[in-house]
Scaffold this motif. Structure first.
Motif, PDB file in Angstrom:
ATOM      1  N   ILE A  17       0.993  -1.256  -0.041  1.00 25.52           N
ATOM      2  CA  ILE A  17      -0.006  -0.157  -0.037  1.00 25.52           C
ATOM      3  C   ILE A  17       0.916   1.334   0.036  1.00 25.52           C
ATOM      4  CG2 ILE A  17      -1.905  -1.153   1.369  1.00 25.52           C
ATOM      5  CD1 ILE A  17      -1.046   0.003   3.711  1.00 25.52           C
ATOM      6  N   GLU A  18       0.407   2.369  -0.051  1.00 24.82           N
ATOM      7  CA  GLU A  18       0.890   3.745  -0.333  1.00 24.82           C
ATOM      8  C   GLU A  18       1.480   3.989   1.006  1.00 24.82           C
ATOM      9  OE1 GLU A  18       1.912   5.483  -2.909  1.00 24.82           O
ATOM     10  OE2 GLU A  18       1.282   3.549  -4.055  1.00 24.82           O
ATOM     11  N   VAL A  19       2.741   4.748   1.180  1.00 30.29           N
ATOM     12  CA  VAL A  19       3.019   5.313   2.418  1.00 30.29           C
ATOM     13  C   VAL A  19       2.250   6.470   2.751  1.00 30.29           C
ATOM     14  CG1 VAL A  19       4.821   6.470   3.785  1.00 30.29           C
ATOM     15  CG2 VAL A  19       5.471   4.543   2.268  1.00 30.29           C
ATOM     16  N   PRO A  20       1.643   6.563   4.020  1.00 34.56           N
ATOM     17  CA  PRO A  20       0.441   7.759   4.315  1.00 34.56           C
ATOM     18  C   PRO A  20       1.187   8.864   4.128  1.00 34.56           C
ATOM     19  CG  PRO A  20       0.576   6.022   5.791  1.00 34.56           C
ATOM     20  CD  PRO A  20       1.563   5.621   4.932  1.00 34.56           C
ATOM     21  N   VAL A  21       0.426  10.021   3.606  1.00 36.05           N
ATOM     22  CA  VAL A  21       1.051  11.215   3.362  1.00 36.05           C
ATOM     23  C   VAL A  21       0.749  12.060   4.916  1.00 36.05           C
ATOM     24  CG1 VAL A  21       0.708  13.509   2.403  1.00 36.05           C
ATOM     25  CG2 VAL A  21       0.530  11.399   1.041  1.00 36.05           C
ATOM     26  N   LEU A  22       2.013  12.586   5.146  1.00 36.46           N
ATOM     27  CA  LEU A  22       1.945  13.352   6.696  1.00 36.46           C
ATOM     28  C   LEU A  22       1.378  14.659   6.667  1.00 36.46           C
ATOM     29  CD1 LEU A  22       5.813  13.293   7.977  1.00 36.46           C
ATOM     30  CD2 LEU A  22       3.557  11.940   8.686  1.00 36.46           C
ATOM     31  N   LYS A  23       0.535  14.650   7.781  1.00 39.97           N
ATOM     32  CA  LYS A  23      -0.242  16.225   7.870  1.00 39.97           C
ATOM     33  C   LYS A  23       0.828  16.879   8.631  1.00 39.97           C
ATOM     34  CE  LYS A  23      -4.687  13.855   8.437  1.00 39.97           C
ATOM     35  NZ  LYS A  23      -5.680  13.724   9.280  1.00 39.97           N
ATOM     36  N   GLU A  24       0.847  18.168   8.839  1.00 40.91           N
ATOM     37  CA  GLU A  24       1.721  19.021   9.546  1.00 40.91           C
ATOM     38  C   GLU A  24       2.010  18.703  10.803  1.00 40.91           C
ATOM     39  OE1 GLU A  24      -0.965  22.855  10.705  1.00 40.91           O
ATOM     40  OE2 GLU A  24       0.172  23.050   9.162  1.00 40.91           O
ATOM     41  N   ASP A  25       1.253  18.076  11.569  1.00 41.53           N
ATOM     42  CA  ASP A  25       1.367  17.732  12.989  1.00 41.53           C
ATOM     43  C   ASP A  25       1.781  16.231  13.108  1.00 41.53           C
ATOM     44  OD1 ASP A  25      -1.117  16.930  12.474  1.00 41.53           O
ATOM     45  OD2 ASP A  25      -1.914  17.450  14.461  1.00 41.53           O
ATOM     46  N   GLU A  26       2.125  15.756  12.141  1.00 45.51           N
ATOM     47  CA  GLU A  26       2.260  14.290  12.214  1.00 45.51           C
ATOM     48  C   GLU A  26       3.778  13.901  12.147  1.00 45.51           C
ATOM     49  OE1 GLU A  26      -1.896  12.534  11.072  1.00 45.51           O
ATOM     50  OE2 GLU A  26      -0.361  12.559   9.493  1.00 45.51           O
ATOM     51  N   VAL A  27       4.437  12.518  12.585  1.00 41.27           N
ATOM     52  CA  VAL A  27       5.680  12.221  12.437  1.00 41.27           C
ATOM     53  C   VAL A  27       5.476  10.745  11.520  1.00 41.27           C
ATOM     54  CG1 VAL A  27       6.748  13.373  14.192  1.00 41.27           C
ATOM     55  CG2 VAL A  27       5.830  11.049  14.697  1.00 41.27           C
TER      56      VAL A  27
END
Length: 342
Positions: A17-27
Motif C-alpha cells: 500500500i502507499e506510505v501515508p502522506v504526513l499532515k503538518e502535526d504528524e511524524v
C-alpha cells in the motif's frame, strides 16, 4: 510499503500500500517492531467492538522517526520512539476531565484513516509519540503501551506496597500488570491461569505463588492458603472468562477491590449480596492516560524488572499469519509475540 491486514475472521494477508502522506502535526515512523495484543486477536476473530476487518492491524509499535510534519517541534529525524495509540476527539467527558480514555469518540490505529502499526511505516500525531531513551531497546519500547495498561490498573486499584494481590490470567497483560504491581513494592502476588508455561513465566517475573486452576475446584481456597492470613486486598481480572467476577469477589477480603482489566464479551453475573454486605468494590479499567505511559517507560528504563521475559516469539512480518495463529490457539508456549520489520 508492506502492511499486515486482517482481511476477515482468522485471515491474514500482506499487501503493498502507499506510505501515508504526513499532515503538518504528524511524524512518520519506520517501524522496527510491532506487538500482537489480545485486542488484536479480538479483531482477528471478528469480535472487536470497533476495529473491524479488513484493516491494517496493530497498535503497539517502536521505531525511528524518518520524516516530520511542518509544525512538529518536539521530534527530529532519527529519534527513537514508541506511541500512545489513542486520541480523544470531540466535546466529551474525556476532554473535560483530561482522561483521554473517557472520551466519547476515541480514535485508535485501525479506525478510520489511521492505519495500524503492522506496516513498514506508521504515521502518528506528534502528541501521541513518545521518545525512547537510548537505554531502551525497540523490543522493550514496544512493551511500553501494554505495560501502561498494567500501570493504569495498579492506579485504579490504589495499590499499596503491603497489599496482598491476586492476578487472574497470565497472558501478556496479566504478566505486565504483575510488573506494574511489583514496581509499587508489592511482594505477595498470586497469579492464576490454565497454562503451566504461562505460570512458569509469571514465576520468573516475580510472582510469589502461581496456581493452575484448570480442573481445580479448590483453587480459590488454595490461593487464600498462600497468604499468612485472610483474603486478598486487591484482585486484577486479566482474563475475561465466564464466572470470573464472582470468583474474584470470593478471593477478596471485606472492603477489598476488584479491577477489571480484560476485555469481556457478553454478560457476567455478580453476587450482589457479597458485594454489598462485605463492602467489596468492582472497578472498571480502560486503557491508560499519559501519566501511565510515562510511568511504564520509567519502569522499563530503570531496568530493575525484566519486562522482556514476557516476549516468547519474534517473527518477521512475512510470518505474521503464523504469529496470530499461535497466539490465538496458544501454541508453541506463546505469550507475547512480536512482528519485526527490521
Amino acid at each position: 510499503m508492506k502492511a499486515v491486514f486482517v482481511e476477515a475472521a482468522e485471515q491474514i494477508s500482506i499487501k503493498d500500500i502507499e506510505v501515508p502522506v504526513l499532515k503538518e502535526d504528524e511524524v512518520l515512523i519506520k517501524v522496527a517492531v510491532a506487538g500482537i495484543c489480545g485486542s488484536d486477536i479480538h479483531t482477528y476473530k471478528g469480535l472487536h467492538p470497533f476495529r473491524k476487518p479488513p484493516v491494517v492491524i496493530g497498535h503497539e509499535v517502536a521505531g525511528e522517526v524518518v520524516q516530520i510534519g511542518e509544525s512538529v517541534t518536539n521530534f527530529k529525524v532519527g529519534d527513537r520512539v514508541t506511541v500512545e495509540p489513542q486520541i480523544g476527539t470531540g466535546e466529551s467527558e474525556g476532554i473535560m476531565t483530561g482522561n483521554v480514555n473517557y472520551s466519547d469518540e476515541r480514535l485508535a490505529p485501525g479506525m478510520g484513516d489511521w492505519l495500524g502499526t503492522m506496516a513498514e511505516f506508521f504515521v502518528s500525531p506528534e502528541a501521541q509519540a513518545v521518545k525512547l531513551p537510548d537505554s531502551v531497546s525497540y523490543d522493550q519500547g514496544v512493551l511500553v503501551e501494554p505495560l501502561a495498561v498494567g500501570v493504569h490498573a495498579a492506579y485504579k486499584a490504589d495499590i499499596k506496597s503491603t497489599d496482598r494481590v491476586a492476578i487472574l490470567g497470565a497472558g501478556p497483560i496479566g504478566l505486565l500488570t504483575l510488573i506494574a504491581v511489583k514496581a509499587k513494592g508489592v511482594t505477595d502476588i498470586v497469579v492464576t491461569d490454565v497454562l503451566d508455561y504461562s505460570l512458569d513465566v509469571a514465576k520468573e517475573m516475580g510472582a510469589s505463588n502461581v496456581i493452575n486452576i484448570k480442573d481445580n475446584a479448590n483453587w480459590i481456597q488454595e490461593a487464600k492458603l498462600t497468604l499468612d492470613k485472610g483474603s486478598f486486598d486487591k484482585v486484577f481480572i486479566t482474563a475475561g472468562v465466564p464466572g470470573i467476577i464472582n470468583d474474584s469477589l470470593n478471593l477478596l477480603r471485606k472492603g477489598g477491590r476488584v479491577v477489571t482489566v480484560a476485555m469481556f464479551h457478553g454478560q457476567q453475573s455478580v453476587d450482589i449480596e457479597q458485594l454489598q454486605q462485605n463492602e467489596k468494590e468492582i472497578v472498571g479499567c480502560m486503557t491508560y492516560n499519559r501519566p501511565d505511559t510515562e510511568e511504564a517507560l520509567e519502569i522499563i528504563a530503570k531496568g530493575e524488572l525484566d519486562v522482556e521475559k514476557v516476549i516468547s516469539h519474534k517473527l518477521p512480518y512475512q510470518q505474521a499469519d503464523k504469529g496470530f495463529t499461535i497466539v490465538n490457539k496458544k501454541q508453541d508456549n506463546s505469550v507475547k509475540v512480536l512482528v519485526s520489520f527490521e
